[in-house]
Design a protein around this motif. Structure first.
Motif, PDB file in Angstrom:
ATOM      1  N   VAL A 158     -17.313 -38.743 -30.508  1.00 62.73           N
ATOM      2  CA  VAL A 158     -18.415 -37.967 -29.706  1.00 62.73           C
ATOM      3  C   VAL A 158     -19.986 -38.258 -30.277  1.00 62.73           C
ATOM      4  CG1 VAL A 158     -18.853 -36.010 -31.631  1.00 62.73           C
ATOM      5  CG2 VAL A 158     -19.155 -35.595 -29.075  1.00 62.73           C
ATOM      6  N   ALA A 159     -20.059 -39.058 -31.526  1.00 62.86           N
ATOM      7  CA  ALA A 159     -21.414 -39.608 -31.719  1.00 62.86           C
ATOM      8  C   ALA A 159     -21.570 -40.784 -31.032  1.00 62.86           C
ATOM      9  CB  ALA A 159     -21.393 -39.873 -33.232  1.00 62.86           C
ATOM     10  N   ASP A 160     -20.505 -41.725 -30.649  1.00 62.78           N
ATOM     11  CA  ASP A 160     -20.610 -42.788 -29.905  1.00 62.78           C
ATOM     12  C   ASP A 160     -21.006 -42.234 -28.411  1.00 62.78           C
ATOM     13  OD1 ASP A 160     -20.083 -44.741 -31.784  1.00 62.78           O
ATOM     14  OD2 ASP A 160     -17.971 -44.575 -31.566  1.00 62.78           O
ATOM     15  N   ILE A 161     -20.470 -41.353 -28.015  1.00 60.93           N
ATOM     16  CA  ILE A 161     -20.634 -40.745 -26.724  1.00 60.93           C
ATOM     17  C   ILE A 161     -22.246 -40.476 -26.579  1.00 60.93           C
ATOM     18  CG2 ILE A 161     -20.532 -38.802 -25.185  1.00 60.93           C
ATOM     19  CD1 ILE A 161     -17.998 -40.344 -24.809  1.00 60.93           C
ATOM     20  N   ALA A 162     -22.769 -39.935 -27.623  1.00 58.20           N
ATOM     21  CA  ALA A 162     -24.264 -39.465 -27.641  1.00 58.20           C
ATOM     22  C   ALA A 162     -25.139 -40.875 -27.691  1.00 58.20           C
ATOM     23  CB  ALA A 162     -24.443 -38.616 -28.930  1.00 58.20           C
ATOM     24  N   SER A 163     -24.765 -41.818 -28.316  1.00 55.56           N
ATOM     25  CA  SER A 163     -25.660 -42.910 -28.296  1.00 55.56           C
ATOM     26  C   SER A 163     -25.492 -43.752 -27.071  1.00 55.56           C
ATOM     27  CB  SER A 163     -25.096 -43.950 -29.677  1.00 55.56           C
ATOM     28  OG  SER A 163     -23.723 -44.422 -29.568  1.00 55.56           O
ATOM     29  N   ALA A 164     -24.158 -43.712 -26.447  1.00 57.62           N
ATOM     30  CA  ALA A 164     -24.062 -44.290 -25.019  1.00 57.62           C
ATOM     31  C   ALA A 164     -25.273 -43.552 -24.317  1.00 57.62           C
ATOM     32  CB  ALA A 164     -22.772 -44.139 -24.725  1.00 57.62           C
ATOM     33  N   GLY A 202     -23.390 -27.148 -25.551  1.00 58.45           N
ATOM     34  CA  GLY A 202     -21.930 -27.452 -25.728  1.00 58.45           C
ATOM     35  C   GLY A 202     -21.577 -28.270 -26.637  1.00 58.45           C
ATOM     36  N   PHE A 203     -20.173 -28.808 -26.693  1.00 54.55           N
ATOM     37  CA  PHE A 203     -19.885 -29.618 -27.878  1.00 54.55           C
ATOM     38  C   PHE A 203     -20.710 -30.983 -27.728  1.00 54.55           C
ATOM     39  CE2 PHE A 203     -16.305 -32.858 -28.604  1.00 54.55           C
ATOM     40  CZ  PHE A 203     -16.450 -32.867 -29.950  1.00 54.55           C
ATOM     41  N   ILE A 204     -20.272 -31.652 -26.452  1.00 50.33           N
ATOM     42  CA  ILE A 204     -21.203 -33.220 -26.226  1.00 50.33           C
ATOM     43  C   ILE A 204     -22.505 -33.007 -26.212  1.00 50.33           C
ATOM     44  CG2 ILE A 204     -21.209 -34.913 -24.692  1.00 50.33           C
ATOM     45  CD1 ILE A 204     -18.197 -34.619 -24.060  1.00 50.33           C
ATOM     46  N   GLY A 205     -23.081 -31.817 -25.621  1.00 51.09           N
ATOM     47  CA  GLY A 205     -24.648 -31.894 -25.321  1.00 51.09           C
ATOM     48  C   GLY A 205     -25.339 -31.799 -26.681  1.00 51.09           C
ATOM     49  N   THR A 206     -24.763 -30.829 -27.525  1.00 51.86           N
ATOM     50  CA  THR A 206     -25.421 -30.763 -28.734  1.00 51.86           C
ATOM     51  C   THR A 206     -25.724 -32.043 -29.595  1.00 51.86           C
ATOM     52  OG1 THR A 206     -23.645 -29.865 -29.890  1.00 51.86           O
ATOM     53  CG2 THR A 206     -25.031 -28.461 -29.323  1.00 51.86           C
ATOM     54  N   HIS A 207     -24.495 -32.875 -29.157  1.00 48.32           N
ATOM     55  CA  HIS A 207     -24.632 -34.403 -29.738  1.00 48.32           C
ATOM     56  C   HIS A 207     -25.667 -35.381 -29.217  1.00 48.32           C
ATOM     57  CE1 HIS A 207     -20.953 -33.012 -31.865  1.00 48.32           C
ATOM     58  NE2 HIS A 207     -21.300 -34.125 -32.813  1.00 48.32           N
ATOM     59  N   VAL A 208     -25.826 -35.225 -27.814  1.00 49.37           N
ATOM     60  CA  VAL A 208     -26.506 -35.695 -26.836  1.00 49.37           C
ATOM     61  C   VAL A 208     -28.053 -35.401 -27.464  1.00 49.37           C
ATOM     62  CG1 VAL A 208     -27.698 -36.262 -24.709  1.00 49.37           C
ATOM     63  CG2 VAL A 208     -25.174 -36.270 -25.126  1.00 49.37           C
ATOM     64  N   VAL A 209     -28.336 -34.010 -27.350  1.00 46.46           N
ATOM     65  CA  VAL A 209     -29.569 -33.449 -27.985  1.00 46.46           C
ATOM     66  C   VAL A 209     -30.095 -34.120 -29.238  1.00 46.46           C
ATOM     67  CG1 VAL A 209     -30.775 -31.391 -28.774  1.00 46.46           C
ATOM     68  CG2 VAL A 209     -29.246 -31.420 -26.686  1.00 46.46           C
ATOM     69  N   ARG A 210     -29.144 -33.916 -30.174  1.00 44.73           N
ATOM     70  CA  ARG A 210     -29.760 -34.771 -31.492  1.00 44.73           C
ATOM     71  C   ARG A 210     -29.781 -36.057 -31.405  1.00 44.73           C
ATOM     72  NH1 ARG A 210     -25.967 -33.306 -36.986  1.00 44.73           N
ATOM     73  NH2 ARG A 210     -26.942 -31.260 -36.376  1.00 44.73           N
TER      74      ARG A 210
END
Length: 335
Positions: A222-228, A10-18
């Protein structure tokens, strides 16, 4: 140590994966593809298509991939839909989480991160929302997220794995154009769609007790969400089994809906300075919801990097990639 990311397509999920992969963390993705996009998951990342309601498949996945940490992002998230279909939301978000936690309890998982939401606060009557602000969700979506936090905390304590619930505020932007949000349920892509169609964006209520009369929100890249999530994942591995964190993920700065629409108009070149159409207030919309980001800074040493303009610019690049006709008008002034 493999991290299983549910909803990782998903949108957030792919950012977290990366974010986790770029930091050297082994990851795998579990997604039913009801809203996710398989093509956004890197080819070398193990992928399992399945529902969180499928306990047998979850157990097999956790064992086969030697999963020791879970980032649970898979959920239904449309507020209006949750009001229309509350039992569907409770089944997917609560029963699905229950099934996943049962599988986790029987495995060797050491850490569990839960994707929660500022929706758990409902209509907070405070200028800054801290994690101690009373939770009073006003729709089934928010209720499922708060119930999920309780379940995650209780399961971690009972079965000996560290947990964290991450309460997102208003997510926007994209780490790269290919990972942009193509839905139109969030404000930024919703305004893109209307402006590029030649119609005015809509403001729901302009008579709130705020500086310009429109709602004020805390927008977070969303990149900040992923880094968190990366920071929380690593922190949980050093914590005692059964410990729990509840963290707001925001910038701690409010931006009004009208300010955001004006910024989008300037960045895109569409409708810069044009007045939005005003519609009646939506039931339950609070005037102001802005996060305190003090606890996540203290606990994880994390803080947001990106400002609102960077969110809009990155989201617009992704929108243009997906909609080639939506380029900046030739007459537009530089942003």
């Amino acid at each position: 140590m493999t991290w299983l990311i549910t909803g990782g397509a998903g949108f957030i999920g792919t950012h977290v994966v990366r974010a986790l992969r770029e930091a050297g963390e082994p990851v795998a993705v579990y997604d039913d593809l009801s809203t996710g996009d398989r093509s956004r998951v890197p080819a070398d990342v193990p992928f399992v298509r399945g529902s969180t309601l499928d306990g047998e498949l979850l157990r097999r996945t956790l064992a086969d991939l030697s999963v020791r940490g879970v980032v649970h992002l898979a959920a239904k998230k449309q507020v209006a839909e949750s009001v229309e279909r509350p039992l569907f939301y409770y089944r997917e978000n609560v029963r699905g989480l229950e099934t996943l936690l049962e599988a986790v309890a029987d495995s060797g998982v050491r850490a569990f991160l839960f994707s929660s939401s500022a929706a758990v606060y409902g209509v907070p009557d405070v200028p800054i929302v801290t994690e101690a602000t009373p939770c009073a969700p006003i729709n089934p979506y928010g209720e499922t997220k708060l119930t999920g936090e309780w379940m995650v905390r209780a399961a971690g304590r009972a079965h000996g794995f560290a947990t964290a619930s991450m309460r997102y505020f208003n997510v926007a932007g994209a780490a790269s154009p290919d990972l942009a949000d193509h839905g139109v349920s969030n404000l930024v892509p919703m305004v893109f769609e209307r402006l590029t169609q030649g119609v005015a964006p809509v403001v729901f209520g302009d008579d709130y007790d705020t500086e310009d009369g429109t709602c004020v929100r805390d927008f977070i890249h969303v990149a900040d969400i992923a880094s968190a999530h990366l920071a929380a994942a690593r922190a949980l591995l050093d914590r005692e089994p059964g410990t729990d964190l509840t963290l707001n993920v925001g910038r701690g700065e409010g931006v009004s809906v009208r300010e955001m629409i004006d910024l989008i108009g300037a960045v895109t070149g569409y409708g810069a300075g044009a007045a939005p159409a005003v519609a009646p207030r939506r039931a339950g919309d609070p005037a102001r919801v802005v996060a305190s980001a003090e606890r996540i800074r203290a606990e994880l040493g994390w803080s947001a990097r990106y400002d609102v303009r960077e969110m809009v610019v990155s989201a617009w690049e992704g929108w243009c990639l997906a909609h080639p006709g939506a380029r900046r008008p030739a007459t537009a002034a530089p942003a």
